[in-house]
Design a protein around this motif. Structure first.
Motif, PDB file in Angstrom:
ATOM      1  N   GLY A 310      -1.089   5.818  10.636  1.00 34.25           N
ATOM      2  CA  GLY A 310       0.262   5.440  10.282  1.00 34.25           C
ATOM      3  C   GLY A 310       0.384   4.438   9.153  1.00 34.25           C
ATOM      4  O   GLY A 310       1.496   4.112   8.728  1.00 34.25           O
ATOM      5  N   THR A 311      -0.735   3.934   8.647  1.00 34.93           N
ATOM      6  CA  THR A 311      -0.729   2.989   7.532  1.00 34.93           C
ATOM      7  C   THR A 311      -1.137   3.713   6.259  1.00 34.93           C
ATOM      8  O   THR A 311      -2.180   4.391   6.232  1.00 34.93           O
ATOM      9  N   THR A 312      -0.337   3.577   5.221  1.00 31.68           N
ATOM     10  CA  THR A 312      -0.633   4.259   3.960  1.00 31.68           C
ATOM     11  C   THR A 312      -1.091   3.249   2.919  1.00 31.68           C
ATOM     12  O   THR A 312      -0.408   2.259   2.641  1.00 31.68           O
ATOM     13  N   LEU A 313      -2.260   3.529   2.370  1.00 29.99           N
ATOM     14  CA  LEU A 313      -2.837   2.719   1.305  1.00 29.99           C
ATOM     15  C   LEU A 313      -2.568   3.433  -0.019  1.00 29.99           C
ATOM     16  O   LEU A 313      -2.939   4.595  -0.181  1.00 29.99           O
ATOM     17  N   THR A 314      -1.915   2.760  -0.945  1.00 28.54           N
ATOM     18  CA  THR A 314      -1.621   3.343  -2.249  1.00 28.54           C
ATOM     19  C   THR A 314      -2.604   2.794  -3.282  1.00 28.54           C
ATOM     20  O   THR A 314      -2.671   1.573  -3.489  1.00 28.54           O
ATOM     21  N   LEU A 315      -3.360   3.697  -3.899  1.00 28.65           N
ATOM     22  CA  LEU A 315      -4.372   3.306  -4.882  1.00 28.65           C
ATOM     23  C   LEU A 315      -3.818   3.465  -6.289  1.00 28.65           C
ATOM     24  O   LEU A 315      -3.192   4.477  -6.608  1.00 28.65           O
ATOM     25  N   THR A 316      -4.078   2.470  -7.125  1.00 26.80           N
ATOM     26  CA  THR A 316      -3.696   2.524  -8.532  1.00 26.80           C
ATOM     27  C   THR A 316      -4.872   2.049  -9.363  1.00 26.80           C
ATOM     28  O   THR A 316      -5.169   0.846  -9.415  1.00 26.80           O
ATOM     29  N   GLY A 317      -5.574   2.985  -9.964  1.00 24.32           N
ATOM     30  CA  GLY A 317      -6.728   2.631 -10.782  1.00 24.32           C
ATOM     31  C   GLY A 317      -7.866   2.017 -10.000  1.00 24.32           C
ATOM     32  O   GLY A 317      -8.602   1.177 -10.528  1.00 24.32           O
ATOM     33  N   ALA A 318      -8.053   2.424  -8.744  1.00 20.18           N
ATOM     34  CA  ALA A 318      -9.121   1.861  -7.915  1.00 20.18           C
ATOM     35  C   ALA A 318     -10.480   2.327  -8.416  1.00 20.18           C
ATOM     36  O   ALA A 318     -10.686   3.517  -8.644  1.00 20.18           O
ATOM     37  N   PRO A 319     -11.452   1.416  -8.584  1.00 23.54           N
ATOM     38  CA  PRO A 319     -12.773   1.822  -9.074  1.00 23.54           C
ATOM     39  C   PRO A 319     -13.600   2.491  -7.990  1.00 23.54           C
ATOM     40  O   PRO A 319     -13.503   2.147  -6.807  1.00 23.54           O
ATOM     41  N   GLY A 320     -14.415   3.429  -8.399  1.00 23.50           N
ATOM     42  CA  GLY A 320     -15.299   4.131  -7.478  1.00 23.50           C
ATOM     43  C   GLY A 320     -16.087   5.188  -8.221  1.00 23.50           C
ATOM     44  O   GLY A 320     -16.188   5.169  -9.450  1.00 23.50           O
TER      45      GLY A 320
END
Length: 479
Positions: A310-320
């Protein structure tokens, strides 16, 4: 007659062509709206284009690097693009995104090239700073001719570019006793959360139908590690990556869900670097070793969402980065590290003890690749594993919670210490093609210290040093 699909037995070949790489440093100032003073700014970029620069045309290029704003920002994972058209459009445009105090910002500006002021117009970059499309500041950056011109010119490279899409294509050619993996690891810089997506094809040694399976895991900065499996399901084959039961890995995109949607992800992947072959390049093209691992792009940026419970993590330019494995199964014992060191530098390590007779009695063979300043060390990937006729090999002491790798090549030596705290480590078991059980202990929030030294006038001197606190990706496994 086999009941499972017959794969394409031709190994994929990655086409190549010449590209352009260079580095650029600019210094200047920023005036933030609402402030009564200017702030000093330094921008260090590595620029990469998929073709040779066209003076009479327009060249699109990727940019990564570091943005430093005095008293406000220091982001080593800045990324963006350049539009290089000095004659066709008389401009060189920069669009660089970075983070300052948790805020995602865009630096947008261009050099207006004119023959009336050729030097000034090629070295001065006026820009505007935006947040969510709203202007929050303006500034000017300048290329320092006196100190920067010679390094700038000397740093130009024209490497061959490989088709990274082809590197995602399945390698399995129908032989029993093979395993193939697509995996992705990401760190969200805003929250410190680590992500792990593992997709695997297993072709049993008894010739029975191949199966597709895998898992997703999230490593929150505050809270327990959470994971969920998907599959096993029938392997359908074909395509440009992994496709099974609604789970997909294809060029530039990863999507799927596990455990009835408890974990869901929809991510875009933007390569920021060239492929990195942890093992010798020939071992990926000709699978003669027990297994081989490589990265279609040494670094990548991820955008999108990852939802868990139920928790949404929004990624913006996340390194990997995403990586590939193809071989006969897992090693008897192994350790792995992917460390984004910032500023475009990256370290990849695989240390393993083979299952093959004879080789299983050897200490771990180490494959270490450090890409720094656009160059990869050691120059030959087999150098850390075999040294010179067995002498000078890199050494690994594999244990938990801490393992180490040390070695020397040429005038440089390195020591890497990796710590996987138990509360940040996830243990998972699964089956190899021969039915044997393997257990991996993975942490997407590992700690790492890297010391690189160089021999200089009779002694070892520190050349570079990195400390990663909860942003390294690491694993120790046994069979």
């Amino acid at each position: 007659m086999s009941a499972h699909p017959t794969p394409d037995r031709s190994a994929p070949a990655a086409a190549s062509r010449r590209g352009t790489d260079f580095s650029e440093t600019m210094l200047g100032t920023l005036w933030l709206d609402g402030e009564d003073r200017t702030r000093a700014v330094r921008l260090d970029l590595r620029v990469s284009a998929d073709r040779v620069l066209r003076p009479l045309g327009t060249t699109e290029a990727r940019a990564t690097g570091r943005v430093r704003i005095h008293g406000w920002a220091d982001d080593q994972h800045a990324e963006g693009e350049l539009e290089i058209a000095p004659l066709a459009r008389r401009r060189i445009r920069y669009r660089i995104t970075f983070t300052a105090e948790g805020r995602r910002l865009l630096l947008d500006g261009w050099k207006s090239v004119t023959p009336r002021r050729p030097v000034a117009s090629m070295t001065v970059l006026p820009y505007t700073l935006y947040e969510d499309g709203e202007q929050i500041g303006t500034g000017t950056l300048r290329f320092p001719l006196a100190t920067g011109l010679l390094p700038f010119l000397a740093g130009f490279r024209f490497p061959r570019r490989e088709d990274t899409d082809a590197l995602l294509a399945p390698r399995w050619n129908g032989e029993p006793g093979r395993t193939e993996v697509w995996y992705t690891t990401v760190t969200d810089p805003a929250t410190g959360t680590g992500l792990w997506l593992h997709h695997e094809l297993t072709a049993p040694t008894d010739g029975s139908a191949p199966r597709a399976h895998g898992w997703a895991a999230v490593f929150p900065k505050d809270g327990p590690v959470r994971h969920a499996r998907f599959g096993p399901t029938a392997w359908t084959g074909g395509g440009t990556g992994f496709h099974a039961d609604g789970i997909a890995v294809r060029p530039g995109h990863l999507s799927g869900s596990a455990q009835d949607g408890a974990l869901r992800w929809e991510l875009t992947e933007r390569p920021l670097d060239e492929p990195l072959y942890t093992f010798p390049r020939w071992s990926w093209r000709r699978p003669l070793l027990p297994a081989a691992q490589m990265l279609p792009a040494a670094r990548a940026a991820y955008h999108g969402t990852f939802t868990h419970d139920g928790t949404t993590l929004t990624l913006t330019g996340a390194p990997g980065a995403s990586a590939r494995i193809y071989g006969h199964g897992n090693a008897r014992r192994w350790a792995w590290l992917h460390a984004d060191l910032g500023g475009g530098d990256v370290l990849e390590i695989v240390a393993a003890v083979s299952m093959r007779p004879g080789l299983c009695r050897l200490p771990p063979l180490v494959f270490l690749r450090l890409r720094r300043g656009g160059r990869t060390w050691p120059r030959r990937p087999e150098r850390p594993a075999v040294g010179w006729a067995g002498w000078g090999r890199f050494r690994a002491a594999v244990d938990l919670p801490t393992w180490t790798v040390t070695g020397r090549a040429g005038l440089r030596r390195i020591r890497v210490e990796v710590t996987q705290p138990p509360d940040r480590t996830l243990a998972l078991d699964y089956s190899d093609p021969d039915g044997a059980r393997a257990v991996c202990r993975n942490s997407e929030r590992a700690d790492t210290h890297v010391l690189l030294e160089r021999w200089w006038f009779g002694g070892w001197r520190t050349e570079a040093e990195w400390t990663l606190d909860g942003t390294a990706h690491a694993e120790v496994g046994t069979r």
